[in-house]
Design a protein around this motif. Structure first.
Motif, PDB file in Angstrom:
ATOM      1  N   VAL A 177       0.918  -1.303  -0.033  1.00 26.26           N
ATOM      2  CA  VAL A 177      -0.017   0.066   0.220  1.00 26.26           C
ATOM      3  C   VAL A 177       0.822   1.170  -0.004  1.00 26.26           C
ATOM      4  CG1 VAL A 177      -1.578   1.370   1.491  1.00 26.26           C
ATOM      5  CG2 VAL A 177      -1.998  -0.946   0.937  1.00 26.26           C
ATOM      6  N   ASP A 178       1.785   1.209   0.746  1.00 27.40           N
ATOM      7  CA  ASP A 178       2.765   2.449   0.899  1.00 27.40           C
ATOM      8  C   ASP A 178       3.553   2.499  -0.446  1.00 27.40           C
ATOM      9  OD1 ASP A 178       1.998   3.039   3.511  1.00 27.40           O
ATOM     10  OD2 ASP A 178       3.860   1.857   4.328  1.00 27.40           O
ATOM     11  N   TRP A 179       3.953   1.644  -0.999  1.00 28.25           N
ATOM     12  CA  TRP A 179       4.421   1.718  -2.343  1.00 28.25           C
ATOM     13  C   TRP A 179       3.553   2.277  -3.407  1.00 28.25           C
ATOM     14  CZ3 TRP A 179       2.984  -0.351  -7.030  1.00 28.25           C
ATOM     15  CH2 TRP A 179       3.960  -0.474  -8.105  1.00 28.25           C
ATOM     16  N   PHE A 180       2.175   1.879  -3.423  1.00 22.85           N
ATOM     17  CA  PHE A 180       1.237   2.264  -4.518  1.00 22.85           C
ATOM     18  C   PHE A 180       0.786   3.659  -4.221  1.00 22.85           C
ATOM     19  CE2 PHE A 180      -2.896   3.215  -5.790  1.00 22.85           C
ATOM     20  CZ  PHE A 180      -2.860   2.854  -7.323  1.00 22.85           C
ATOM     21  N   LEU A 181       0.665   4.252  -3.014  1.00 18.61           N
ATOM     22  CA  LEU A 181       0.566   5.444  -2.330  1.00 18.61           C
ATOM     23  C   LEU A 181       1.385   6.385  -2.653  1.00 18.61           C
ATOM     24  CD1 LEU A 181      -1.072   4.886   1.151  1.00 18.61           C
ATOM     25  CD2 LEU A 181      -2.352   5.330  -1.027  1.00 18.61           C
ATOM     26  N   GLU A 182       2.823   6.331  -3.060  1.00 21.56           N
ATOM     27  CA  GLU A 182       3.780   7.125  -3.159  1.00 21.56           C
ATOM     28  C   GLU A 182       3.346   7.397  -4.777  1.00 21.56           C
ATOM     29  OE1 GLU A 182       8.569   6.764  -4.290  1.00 21.56           O
ATOM     30  OE2 GLU A 182       7.658   6.025  -2.340  1.00 21.56           O
ATOM     31  N   ARG A 183       2.944   6.324  -5.647  1.00 23.99           N
ATOM     32  CA  ARG A 183       2.767   6.587  -6.919  1.00 23.99           C
ATOM     33  C   ARG A 183       1.550   7.446  -7.413  1.00 23.99           C
ATOM     34  NH1 ARG A 183       6.329   3.657  -5.401  1.00 23.99           N
ATOM     35  NH2 ARG A 183       7.948   3.211  -6.675  1.00 23.99           N
ATOM     36  N   ALA A 184       0.449   7.005  -6.570  1.00 24.46           N
ATOM     37  CA  ALA A 184      -0.776   7.677  -6.687  1.00 24.46           C
ATOM     38  C   ALA A 184      -0.990   8.915  -6.281  1.00 24.46           C
ATOM     39  CB  ALA A 184      -2.093   6.820  -5.987  1.00 24.46           C
TER      40      ALA A 184
ATOM     41  N   PHE B 124       2.766  -8.521  -7.744  1.00 24.69           N
ATOM     42  CA  PHE B 124       4.000  -8.790  -7.104  1.00 24.69           C
ATOM     43  C   PHE B 124       3.873 -10.367  -6.666  1.00 24.69           C
ATOM     44  CE2 PHE B 124       3.298  -4.349  -6.266  1.00 24.69           C
ATOM     45  CZ  PHE B 124       4.813  -3.843  -6.748  1.00 24.69           C
ATOM     46  N   HIS B 125       4.767 -11.046  -7.540  1.00 24.75           N
ATOM     47  CA  HIS B 125       5.071 -12.517  -7.488  1.00 24.75           C
ATOM     48  C   HIS B 125       6.082 -12.587  -6.204  1.00 24.75           C
ATOM     49  CE1 HIS B 125       6.404 -16.471  -8.732  1.00 24.75           C
ATOM     50  NE2 HIS B 125       7.553 -16.075  -8.549  1.00 24.75           N
ATOM     51  N   GLN B 126       5.451 -13.600  -5.462  1.00 25.00           N
ATOM     52  CA  GLN B 126       6.249 -13.831  -4.042  1.00 25.00           C
ATOM     53  C   GLN B 126       6.508 -12.515  -3.439  1.00 25.00           C
ATOM     54  OE1 GLN B 126       8.991 -17.035  -5.083  1.00 25.00           O
ATOM     55  NE2 GLN B 126       7.611 -18.494  -4.944  1.00 25.00           N
ATOM     56  N   ALA B 127       5.921 -11.898  -3.171  1.00 22.17           N
ATOM     57  CA  ALA B 127       6.135 -10.375  -2.516  1.00 22.17           C
ATOM     58  C   ALA B 127       6.695 -10.529  -1.259  1.00 22.17           C
ATOM     59  CB  ALA B 127       4.719  -9.765  -2.240  1.00 22.17           C
TER      60      ALA B 127
ATOM     61  N   ASP C  58      10.179  -5.398  -4.480  1.00 21.43           N
ATOM     62  CA  ASP C  58      11.418  -4.369  -4.811  1.00 21.43           C
ATOM     63  C   ASP C  58      10.554  -3.090  -5.035  1.00 21.43           C
ATOM     64  OD1 ASP C  58      13.333  -2.773  -5.853  1.00 21.43           O
ATOM     65  OD2 ASP C  58      13.831  -4.019  -7.378  1.00 21.43           O
ATOM     66  N   PRO C  59      10.925  -2.061  -4.117  1.00 19.39           N
ATOM     67  CA  PRO C  59      10.007  -0.934  -4.383  1.00 19.39           C
ATOM     68  C   PRO C  59      10.298  -0.305  -5.626  1.00 19.39           C
ATOM     69  CG  PRO C  59      11.657  -0.690  -2.555  1.00 19.39           C
ATOM     70  CD  PRO C  59      11.546  -2.170  -3.181  1.00 19.39           C
TER      71      PRO C  59
ATOM     72  N   ALA D 242       6.781  -3.427 -12.225  1.00 21.15           N
ATOM     73  CA  ALA D 242       5.754  -2.776 -11.759  1.00 21.15           C
ATOM     74  C   ALA D 242       5.420  -1.256 -11.498  1.00 21.15           C
ATOM     75  CB  ALA D 242       5.740  -3.384 -10.038  1.00 21.15           C
ATOM     76  N   ASN D 243       6.241  -0.718 -11.790  1.00 18.45           N
ATOM     77  CA  ASN D 243       6.246   0.796 -11.680  1.00 18.45           C
ATOM     78  C   ASN D 243       5.601   1.052 -13.058  1.00 18.45           C
ATOM     79  OD1 ASN D 243       7.249   1.936  -9.335  1.00 18.45           O
ATOM     80  ND2 ASN D 243       9.430   1.638 -10.140  1.00 18.45           N
ATOM     81  N   ASP D 244       5.952   0.666 -14.056  1.00 21.18           N
ATOM     82  CA  ASP D 244       5.367   1.086 -15.281  1.00 21.18           C
ATOM     83  C   ASP D 244       3.742   0.480 -15.338  1.00 21.18           C
ATOM     84  OD1 ASP D 244       7.740   1.871 -16.212  1.00 21.18           O
ATOM     85  OD2 ASP D 244       8.234   0.051 -17.534  1.00 21.18           O
TER      86      ASP D 244
END
Length: 184
Positions: free
Chosen positions: A26-33, A141-144, A149-150, A155-157
């Motif tokens: 969630v933190d990873w995604f929120l940074e992008r959103a 994210f496979h086997q997160a 990897d942030p 995943a970023n793309d």
């Protein structure tokens, strides 16, 4: 895309398990959103909300329903349990009826070998029944727990593509809902 006001994006955290990995994703995604001016982004963590499994009406259900109604778009961050999505997420989807309609939803999934994609495919069937628009692009994210990897390029793309599509659909659907009520 230029908007008069930001689109209200609710990021729904689907896992409620103790020691869950969800906060990392969630933190990873929120940074992008939150880097996108198109969105006013908030987090709706199902671990913090008591939604009754019998779908009865409570004050908390009323507040949850209102929050869903005020949103323009959603992203569900979900784990995959036993080839499916968490029960708390199903309860949340079933608790609200009309407020989900004519709104877009994207998915960020994590899990074992499939990276949560089996949960996402099941969710696509459920949200279609709720009259939602599922964004084709998803993040996985496979086997997160082992390999998160942030700075992961793919995943970023995928997140950037999903957010672009989500903003387009959210703007189009909000405009249409304001012009003509959804006929569902």
């Amino acid at each position: 895309m230029e908007l008069d006001r930001p689109l209200r994006l609710e990021v729904i955290v689907g896992s409620v398990r103790v020691k869950r990995f969800a906060p990392v994703v969630v933190d990873w995604f929120l940074e992008r959103a939150r880097a996108r001016d198109a969105f006013d982004t908030a987090v709706l963590d199902l671990a913090d909300i008591s939604l009754p499994q019998d779908l009865s009406h409570t004050a908390e259900v009323e507040a949850f329903t209102e929050r869903i109604g005020n949103a323009d778009a959603f992203v569900v961050v979900t784990s995959e349990y036993n080839h499916g999505y968490p029960a708390a997420l199903k309860t949340a989807l079933d608790t609200v009826k009309y407020e989900w309609r004519a709104k877009p939803i994207g998915f960020v999934a994590y899990g074992g070998m499939s990276g949560g994609l089996r949960a996402v495919e099941q969710l696509r069937q459920v949200v279609a029944e709720l009259h939602m628009v599922s964004i084709r692009e998803a993040v996985s994210f496979h086997q997160a727990r082992k390999h998160f990897d942030p700075d992961d390029g793919p995943a970023n793309d995928a997140a950037q593509r999903m957010l672009t599509q989500l903003a387009w659909w959210a703007d189009a659907l909000r405009t249409q809902r304001e012009h003509t009520p959804y006929p569902g």
